[in-house]
Design a protein around this motif. Structure first.
Motif, PDB file in Angstrom:
ATOM      1  N   ASP A   1      88.575  73.035 -30.190  1.00 37.37           N
ATOM      2  CA  ASP A   1      89.949  72.972 -30.676  1.00 37.37           C
ATOM      3  C   ASP A   1      90.176  74.196 -31.558  1.00 37.37           C
ATOM      4  O   ASP A   1      89.841  74.182 -32.741  1.00 37.37           O
ATOM      5  CB  ASP A   1      90.169  71.686 -31.460  1.00 37.37           C
ATOM      6  N   PRO A   2      90.740  75.280 -30.978  1.00 38.79           N
ATOM      7  CA  PRO A   2      90.909  76.521 -31.748  1.00 38.79           C
ATOM      8  C   PRO A   2      91.764  76.357 -33.004  1.00 38.79           C
ATOM      9  O   PRO A   2      91.530  77.053 -33.986  1.00 38.79           O
ATOM     10  CB  PRO A   2      91.588  77.468 -30.759  1.00 38.79           C
TER      11      PRO A   2
ATOM     12  N   HIS B   1      86.779  79.351 -33.532  1.00 40.32           N
ATOM     13  CA  HIS B   1      85.984  79.680 -32.341  1.00 40.32           C
ATOM     14  C   HIS B   1      84.777  78.768 -32.141  1.00 40.32           C
ATOM     15  O   HIS B   1      84.026  78.943 -31.181  1.00 40.32           O
ATOM     16  CB  HIS B   1      85.505  81.131 -32.425  1.00 40.32           C
ATOM     17  N   TRP B   2      84.569  77.801 -33.014  1.00 41.78           N
ATOM     18  CA  TRP B   2      83.418  76.896 -32.910  1.00 41.78           C
ATOM     19  C   TRP B   2      83.626  75.862 -31.818  1.00 41.78           C
ATOM     20  O   TRP B   2      84.718  75.376 -31.604  1.00 41.78           O
ATOM     21  CB  TRP B   2      83.181  76.175 -34.237  1.00 41.78           C
TER      22      TRP B   2
ATOM     23  N   ARG C   1      82.451  80.914 -29.799  1.00 45.92           N
ATOM     24  CA  ARG C   1      83.039  81.736 -28.736  1.00 45.92           C
ATOM     25  C   ARG C   1      83.421  83.120 -29.270  1.00 45.92           C
ATOM     26  O   ARG C   1      84.050  83.242 -30.314  1.00 45.92           O
ATOM     27  CB  ARG C   1      84.261  81.055 -28.140  1.00 45.92           C
ATOM     28  N   VAL C   2      83.023  84.118 -28.508  1.00 44.45           N
ATOM     29  CA  VAL C   2      83.314  85.514 -28.843  1.00 44.45           C
ATOM     30  C   VAL C   2      83.840  86.212 -27.590  1.00 44.45           C
ATOM     31  O   VAL C   2      83.922  85.614 -26.520  1.00 44.45           O
ATOM     32  CB  VAL C   2      82.043  86.245 -29.363  1.00 44.45           C
ATOM     33  N   TRP C   3      84.202  87.475 -27.736  1.00 45.42           N
ATOM     34  CA  TRP C   3      84.647  88.304 -26.614  1.00 45.42           C
ATOM     35  C   TRP C   3      85.766  87.606 -25.828  1.00 45.42           C
ATOM     36  O   TRP C   3      85.586  87.182 -24.714  1.00 45.42           O
ATOM     37  CB  TRP C   3      83.479  88.687 -25.711  1.00 45.42           C
ATOM     38  N   HIS C   4      86.924  87.473 -26.481  1.00 43.90           N
ATOM     39  CA  HIS C   4      88.116  86.853 -25.896  1.00 43.90           C
ATOM     40  C   HIS C   4      87.873  85.407 -25.464  1.00 43.90           C
ATOM     41  O   HIS C   4      88.424  84.952 -24.455  1.00 43.90           O
ATOM     42  CB  HIS C   4      88.628  87.664 -24.704  1.00 43.90           C
TER      43      HIS C   4
END
Length: 177
Positions: free
Chosen positions: A31-32, A37-38, A76-79
């Motif tokens: 859930d952004p 990003h977790w 989450r990384v890189w878009h």
């Protein structure tokens, strides 16, 4: 030559790797707005590992069935396409082994492992691909015994313990419902 007994025996093979199949089903929280990003996931995990070696009238096998739960935390990384993760996994194991044509029986035990890896989300789809690695520590499989051999007789924690262990690498396809 048998190093344990000193007797000369027929040549037998040794397997240094095995194929491990796995199936998992669970839930992933992402859930952004709430966690940025977790991501968090919890799943039921089942796998089977089997090894068989035969040669010159000898046969050895090892069959291990694993059931358990896995929990992981990712970022989450890189878009939001790449997600490194870490976690813990563990549960029960059913083991059956044989060596030299002698069946050592079947017995329940337990296993646990740290886990880590990376997941890639394929753009514009519901699919992901992941690389997951863990190092299983297997204990409590008392009772696997044959003539002059007892496997994992008294497991206990620590480097001096008699743990069975196995490194595992898994490549997995995931689908988001």
């Amino acid at each position: 030559m048998n190093n344990r007994t000193g007797a000369i025996e027929s040549v037998a093979g040794n397997s240094n790797f095995a194929v491990n199949s796995a199936l998992s089903f669970g839930y992933r929280w992402f859930d952004p707005e709430r966690w940025g990003h977790w991501s968090f996931d919890l799943d039921f995990f089942g796998s089977y590992m089997g090894v068989g070696v035969s040669g010159f009238g000898m046969s050895d096998h090892e069959n291990l069935g694993f059931l358990g739960m896995r929990g992981r935390v990712g970022y989450r990384v890189w878009h939001d396409r790449l997600e490194p993760f870490i976690g813990m996994i563990g549960g029960s194991v059913l083991a059956n082994t044989a060596s030299g044509g002698v069946d050592h029986g079947a017995v329940w035990g337990y296993w646990f492992s740290p886990t880590g890896g990376v997941r890639y989300y394929i753009p514009n789809t519901r699919w992901s691909i992941s690389l997951d690695g863990f190092f299983r520590f297997i204990g409590g499989v008392n009772g696997l015994s044959g003539p002059g051999v007892t496997i994992n007789e008294a497991p206990h924690a620590g480097l001096g313990g008699r743990w069975l262990y196995e490194p595992v690498g898994i490549v997995a396809l995931g689908y988001r419902f």
